[in-house]
Scaffold this motif. Structure first.
Motif, mmCIF file in Angstrom:
data_model
loop_
_atom_site.group_PDB
_atom_site.id
_atom_site.type_symbol
_atom_site.label_atom_id
_atom_site.label_comp_id
_atom_site.label_asym_id
_atom_site.label_seq_id
_atom_site.Cartn_x
_atom_site.Cartn_y
_atom_site.Cartn_z
ATOM 1 N N ARG A 108 0.306 -1.282 -0.175
ATOM 2 C CA ARG A 108 0.379 -0.322 0.064
ATOM 3 C C ARG A 108 0.854 0.919 -0.069
ATOM 4 O O ARG A 108 0.601 2.578 -0.673
ATOM 5 N N ARG A 109 2.468 1.040 0.716
ATOM 6 C CA ARG A 109 3.183 2.441 0.816
ATOM 7 C C ARG A 109 3.462 3.248 -0.446
ATOM 8 O O ARG A 109 3.931 3.694 -1.547
ATOM 9 N N ILE A 110 3.423 1.401 -1.422
ATOM 10 C CA ILE A 110 4.232 1.634 -2.771
ATOM 11 C C ILE A 110 3.892 1.816 -3.187
ATOM 12 O O ILE A 110 4.167 3.593 -4.702
ATOM 13 N N ASP A 111 2.781 1.580 -3.186
ATOM 14 C CA ASP A 111 1.275 2.828 -4.310
ATOM 15 C C ASP A 111 1.322 3.864 -4.348
ATOM 16 O O ASP A 111 0.945 4.664 -4.791
ATOM 17 N N GLN A 112 1.346 4.958 -2.637
ATOM 18 C CA GLN A 112 1.252 5.719 -1.826
ATOM 19 C C GLN A 112 2.265 6.149 -2.644
ATOM 20 O O GLN A 112 1.973 7.625 -3.324
ATOM 21 N N GLU A 113 3.450 5.846 -2.593
ATOM 22 C CA GLU A 113 4.353 6.809 -3.092
ATOM 23 C C GLU A 113 4.439 6.350 -4.742
ATOM 24 O O GLU A 113 5.065 8.243 -5.043
ATOM 25 N N VAL A 114 4.349 5.800 -5.727
ATOM 26 C CA VAL A 114 3.801 6.045 -7.020
ATOM 27 C C VAL A 114 3.530 7.076 -7.046
ATOM 28 O O VAL A 114 3.503 7.946 -8.295
ATOM 29 N N ARG A 115 1.926 6.979 -6.723
ATOM 30 C CA ARG A 115 1.164 7.609 -6.668
ATOM 31 C C ARG A 115 1.903 9.269 -6.387
ATOM 32 O O ARG A 115 1.246 10.184 -7.622
ATOM 33 N N ARG A 116 2.471 9.566 -5.845
ATOM 34 C CA ARG A 116 2.655 10.868 -5.299
ATOM 35 C C ARG A 116 3.830 11.636 -6.140
ATOM 36 O O ARG A 116 4.247 12.745 -6.363
#
Length: 640
Positions: free
Chosen positions: A582-590
């Protein structure tokens, strides 16, 4: 007398290596007996059916009558005698006239005549002579029964002769090596002077050639000749060309083979061919063995792609045994090439087998210029051709790409009826190699052309305003391949390492086209599909592979290469939890959102330049860098 002296060694070599290519097509060992056998077989079949058709039939059909007429003659008392021979009935009338007829084979003539109205008294008074018919029918029936067996035997004889690949006892030569021996006049004419862009690899292989030419020079110092050299590099970097250069430079026999030639559907054939190849090499020592695409037989053993008796594994085992079997006095060097070193078995790479690993890397700018000089040698070039500029515009291209580039330029010059290859042809050939030929026949609606123009203008303006992005070399809305338009970058220099700031600028430049569409048309189109795919892949790699995310930290959570064994990556478990995912997805989005905002800010503040550039593209379709800089109000830097 020269041809007579050269012919016997070539024939002996081909018989020894199992190569059928050197057989004399007119010789007795190559199909002459087979052709005679088939000729006599076809002739026998024709004679059989011809005789079956013609034999037993009367030659004179003018006096043939039916059995009903025979019965009438008998009833009228006109018959002197009747002769029966098989199914042929000969009726002799009282005036001596012979008449012929035929009866059913499995029916008696008497029964037939009774059926047709002849009485018992008339039959008793009628003399009937029955003679034994020749047993031709039985002979023909036996021949017809044997014919399929003869055809099947001939078919298997043909298959067995073809399986051997040439020469005598071909069926026994199925396990012979098919490596081609290159020596003397057969040696390739390519030398190290024809290879450019791989100086370190050339030096390593030149030492191997020197080892074999002057072994005593190294033996005096206690040096041991390396047994194996493994050339590793991307496709098209020149591994096979280097091997040909070794064959051209070496004064020793050179055996050339491919990994796929050892693999057959019959178990044990590959190992047998390996043994035969090394036996030939020992007889011709000192020599060189070249195995191209060794990953066809050298991949990891026990990978679940077959049991312990897998043919590929048995072939690899035999290669390992043969490489260990060389004694110190056997001067044989094995050169292998592959572009997948990650899947090779570790036993192949240990010291004592492949002692040296030569990396044939992609050429840098200087190497690309040297490769272009090799491929343009002997071709007429116009005075305006600058190979250094062409080398600067082809980052990432390998030797095969550059050879194709020069060839495309020569084709373009010939099509335009020019006597020399100009700079225009070389630049256009770059675009042909990278994106495909121009598709001016593709007709776009005015709305689509406008969207494409603003999309490419957005890319160009954003890239030019970023510090770490590549400079814009050319902008076009002429369709090439699948692309409706593109911006050709011009890197300042070849870079091996890239920083986080460079990746962030690359993401921003990729999103420039999508942002331009939204600013002008208030909605996006499908034109940014490839851009979004590259953005997503690059942003995820920054987080999971390169450790360029402060939230995730310096961790590598994804392998850079795919699993070499098909299907095994499906069963691999992720080395991180759902929370980390989930944190990976958030970082990619950021990261993507930050790049999107930067691109939007640049285009919002330069909207007038965006409109001017797009309208100019709609008019001219192609803009070079000088015109592009003039439109956006930037001066071209002077070249010192």
């Amino acid at each position: 007398m020269a041809p007579e002296k050269k012919t016997p060694p070539r024939d002996k070599r081909n018989n020894r290596t199992g190569n059928s290519g050197g057989q004399d097509p007119k010789g007795p060992g190559n199909g002459s007996f087979l052709s005679r056998s088939w000729f006599w077989l076809v002739l026998a079949v024709l004679i059989l059916f011809g005789s079956r058709f013609f034999l037993g039939r009367p030659t004179d059909t003018s006096n043939m009558i039916g059995l009903n007429e025979v019965a009438q003659h008998v009833q009228n008392g006109d018959v002197n005698r009747i002769e029966v021979q098989g199914d042929l009935v000969t009726v002799v009338l009282r005036d001596g006239t012979p008449l012929r007829s035929r009866k059913e084979t499995d029916q008696s003539l008497l029964e037939t005549l009774k059926t047709l109205g002849v009485t018992e008294e008339q039959l008793q008074e009628l003399p009937i002579d029955v003679e034994s018919a020749p047993n031709n029918a039985a002979i023909f029936n036996w021949l017809i029964m044997l014919l399929p067996m003869i055809l099947i035997f001939g078919f298997f004889l043909f298959i067995m002769r073809q399986a051997g690949g040439g020469g005598q006892n071909r069926a026994m030569q199925f396990g012979r090596s098919r490596a081609r021996k290159l020596d003397n006049a057969d040696r390739p004419s390519v030398t190290f002077a024809d290879v450019a862009g791989s100086d370190e690899a050339k030096q390593e292989l030149q030492e191997v050639v020197e080892f074999l030419k002057e072994p005593q020079k190294f033996a005096a110092l206690g040096a041991r000749i390396p047994k194996g050299v493994l050339m590793v590099g991307a496709p098209g970097t020149g591994k096979t060309l280097l091997a040909k250069a070794v064959a051209g430079e070496a004064g020793v026999p050179f055996f050339s083979s491919s990994g796929s030639e050892f693999v057959e559907m019959f178990v044990g054939v590959g190992a047998s061919r390996v043994r035969d190849l090394f036996e030939q090499a020992k007889k011709n020592s000192p020599c060189i063995i070249f195995i191209d695409e060794i990953d066809a037989v050298g991949r990891h053993r026990g990978a679940g792609l077959g049991g312990g008796n897998d043919e590929r594994e048995q072939t690899l085992n035999q290669i390992l045994v043969e490489m260990d079997g060389f004694d110190s006095e056997t001067n044989i060097v094995i050169i292998a090439a592959t572009n997948r070193p990650d899947i090779l078995d570790p036993a192949l790479l240990r010291p004592g087998r492949f002692d040296r690993k030569v990396v044939v890397d992609r050429p840098d700018r200087r190497g690309r210029k040297a490769i272009l000089e090799v491929h343009t040698r002997g071709k007429p070039l116009a005075p305006d051709v600058d190979l250094d500029v062409i080398a600067a515009q082809t980052p990432g291209m390998v030797g095969a790409d550059l050879e194709n580039l020069v060839n495309e330029a020569a084709i373009l010059a010939a099509r335009r009826n020019k006597r020399s290859i100009g700079m225009d042809e070389l630049v256009e050939s770059i675009e042909r190699v990278m994106a495909g030929p121009a598709r001016r026949s593709r007709v776009l609606t005015p709305e689509d052309r406008k969207v494409v123009a603003y999309h490419e203008a957005g890319h160009a303006i954003v890239m030019e305003h970023l510090e770490h992005a590549d400079r814009v070399s050319k902008i076009t809305i002429v369709s090439r391949g699948q692309a409706l338009g593109y911006v050709m970058p011009l890197p300042a220099e070849d870079r091996t390492l890239k920083s986080r700031a460079e990746y962030e600028d690359e993401l921003t430049g990729l999103l420039g086209g999508r942002v331009a569409e939204e600013l002008i048309f208030a909605e996006p189109s499908t034109g940014a599909t490839n851009d979004l795919e590259r953005v997503t892949k690059l942003a995820k790699a920054m987080v999971t592979r390169y450790g360029m995310s402060d939230a995730i930290g310096p961790l590598q959570l994804q392998r850079g290469d795919s699993n070499p064994f098909m299907g095994l990556e499906i069963g691999e478990q992720r080395p991180y939890s759902e929370e980390v995912a989930r944190r990976i997805d958030q970082e990619v989005r950021r990261i993507v959102d930050a790049a999107y905002i930067r691109a939007r800010d640049i285009l919002t503040s330069n909207k007038d330049k965006l409109v001017l550039l797009a309208e100019t593209l709609l008019e001219k379709e192609v803009l070079e860098r000088k015109e592009f800089l003039a439109l956006i109000g930037k001066a071209q830097p002077s070249q010192s």
